[in-house]
Every structure is written in structure tokens, then in C-alpha cells.
Design an enzyme around this catalytic site. Sequence first.
Site, PDB file in Angstrom:
ATOM      1  N   HIS A 130      19.324  20.083  11.052  1.00 32.58           N
ATOM      2  CA  HIS A 130      19.548  19.905   9.624  1.00 32.58           C
ATOM      3  C   HIS A 130      18.182  19.801   8.946  1.00 32.58           C
ATOM      4  O   HIS A 130      17.191  19.389   9.573  1.00 32.58           O
ATOM      5  CB  HIS A 130      20.327  18.627   9.350  1.00 32.58           C
ATOM      6  CG  HIS A 130      21.762  18.684   9.773  1.00 32.58           C
ATOM      7  ND1 HIS A 130      22.705  17.839   9.260  1.00 32.58           N
ATOM      8  CD2 HIS A 130      22.406  19.474  10.670  1.00 32.58           C
ATOM      9  CE1 HIS A 130      23.877  18.100   9.797  1.00 32.58           C
ATOM     10  NE2 HIS A 130      23.718  19.091  10.666  1.00 32.58           N
ATOM     11  N   GLU A 139      16.895  17.666   6.969  1.00 29.37           N
ATOM     12  CA  GLU A 139      16.292  16.331   7.033  1.00 29.37           C
ATOM     13  C   GLU A 139      15.657  16.071   8.401  1.00 29.37           C
ATOM     14  O   GLU A 139      14.546  15.545   8.497  1.00 29.37           O
ATOM     15  CB  GLU A 139      17.333  15.245   6.761  1.00 29.37           C
ATOM     16  CG  GLU A 139      18.012  15.345   5.422  1.00 29.37           C
ATOM     17  CD  GLU A 139      19.331  16.107   5.464  1.00 29.37           C
ATOM     18  OE1 GLU A 139      19.381  17.219   6.055  1.00 29.37           O
ATOM     19  OE2 GLU A 139      20.323  15.608   4.898  1.00 29.37           O
ATOM     20  N   CYS A 179      24.167  13.566   5.895  1.00 32.09           N
ATOM     21  CA  CYS A 179      25.316  13.269   6.752  1.00 32.09           C
ATOM     22  C   CYS A 179      25.015  12.012   7.587  1.00 32.09           C
ATOM     23  O   CYS A 179      23.896  11.493   7.557  1.00 32.09           O
ATOM     24  CB  CYS A 179      25.591  14.464   7.662  1.00 32.09           C
ATOM     25  SG  CYS A 179      24.336  14.686   8.959  1.00 32.09           S
ATOM     26  N   CYS A 227      21.864  12.428   9.879  1.00 33.61           N
ATOM     27  CA  CYS A 227      20.604  12.419   9.139  1.00 33.61           C
ATOM     28  C   CYS A 227      20.316  11.048   8.537  1.00 33.61           C
ATOM     29  O   CYS A 227      19.174  10.592   8.542  1.00 33.61           O
ATOM     30  CB  CYS A 227      20.619  13.497   8.062  1.00 33.61           C
ATOM     31  SG  CYS A 227      20.659  15.160   8.769  1.00 33.61           S
TER      32      CYS A 227
END
Length: 168
Positions: free
Chosen positions: A70, A72, A100, A103
Site C-alpha cells: 500500500h 503508506e 486501512c 496501514c
Amino acid sequence: MSATRSAELIVDATPEVAPADELHMRAALAAAEQASASGEVPVGAVIVVGGSVVAVAHNQRETRNDPTAHAEIVALRMAAAQLASWRLVDADLYVTMEPCPMCAGAIVNARVRRLVYGCDDPKAGAVRTLFQLLDDPRLNHRVEVVPGVLAAESAALLKSFFSRLRVR
């Protein structure tokens, strides 16, 4: 992420935005556009320490065949390498969509000082929609959160991406 998800993104009224926050969020949006151009879900992230950008990343799950890639997570890894420390206590993270649970957990574990994000994610958001991990008193670190910065632009990029997927 399902193809119908973007239609449910939450966009609040535009908050008053500090000039530096808008500048860095626009850089995160540019990274998200790069993700979209490469077939990735358009989420971008920028990490700033002391006014200097130390990491810029976007989603790379498809490219890397890595479920943890992801925006992040990629940005946190880049910043930690750049700063030679996993403790990012002076870091501000700018991301185009609410993180999410994975993260958000990484943000807490990295000791990020501040999170600025664009649109909420009602299906997987772990900052204020489904969960509130970044200010949970049971965890060892709290993160200052500034939601809704350039939320309309962030949501529009996601909606456009998923709209194109549905056409295919």
C-alpha cells in the site's frame, strides 16, 4: 478493493487547509495519479520531516504482487531507510485516502507524529470510519489526525479509476 467501493467514499465539507498541508497533499495526489497510470488503485503518500519530503510513494500491490505494498507502507519503508531509523517521531504522513487497519497499525508502530489524509474510506478506514486506531488509548502511541484535506480531489481520482475498470 471492489469496483463499487469508490462510489461510497465519504467527502466532508472542505476544511480550512494550511498551505503546507495542501502542497504536500497535492504531491500525494500526483503520486496517486502515477499509480492509476500504472494500473494500481490510485492512492499516493508523502512523508515530510522538518519541512523536507523524505518519501513519495503510491500503491504497488499489482506491480509487486505484494498485498502489503500500500502507498503508506511503501512510503514508511522509504522514509525509515532514508532516515536510518524505524522511529518516525517527527514525520508527517500525507495520504490521499484514509488508511486501512494494516496501514494504521504501521503508522502507530512507526510513531508517526501526524497524519493528513484526503477522503474517508467507509469500507476499510481505520482512522475514523470503521476503526479509530490512531487515537486508541490502549495503544502505545497516538497520532494527530487531519482528515478531509483535498478530499473531493482524492475521491474523484478513485471514482474515475473504478469507473474506467467497470467500462472494461
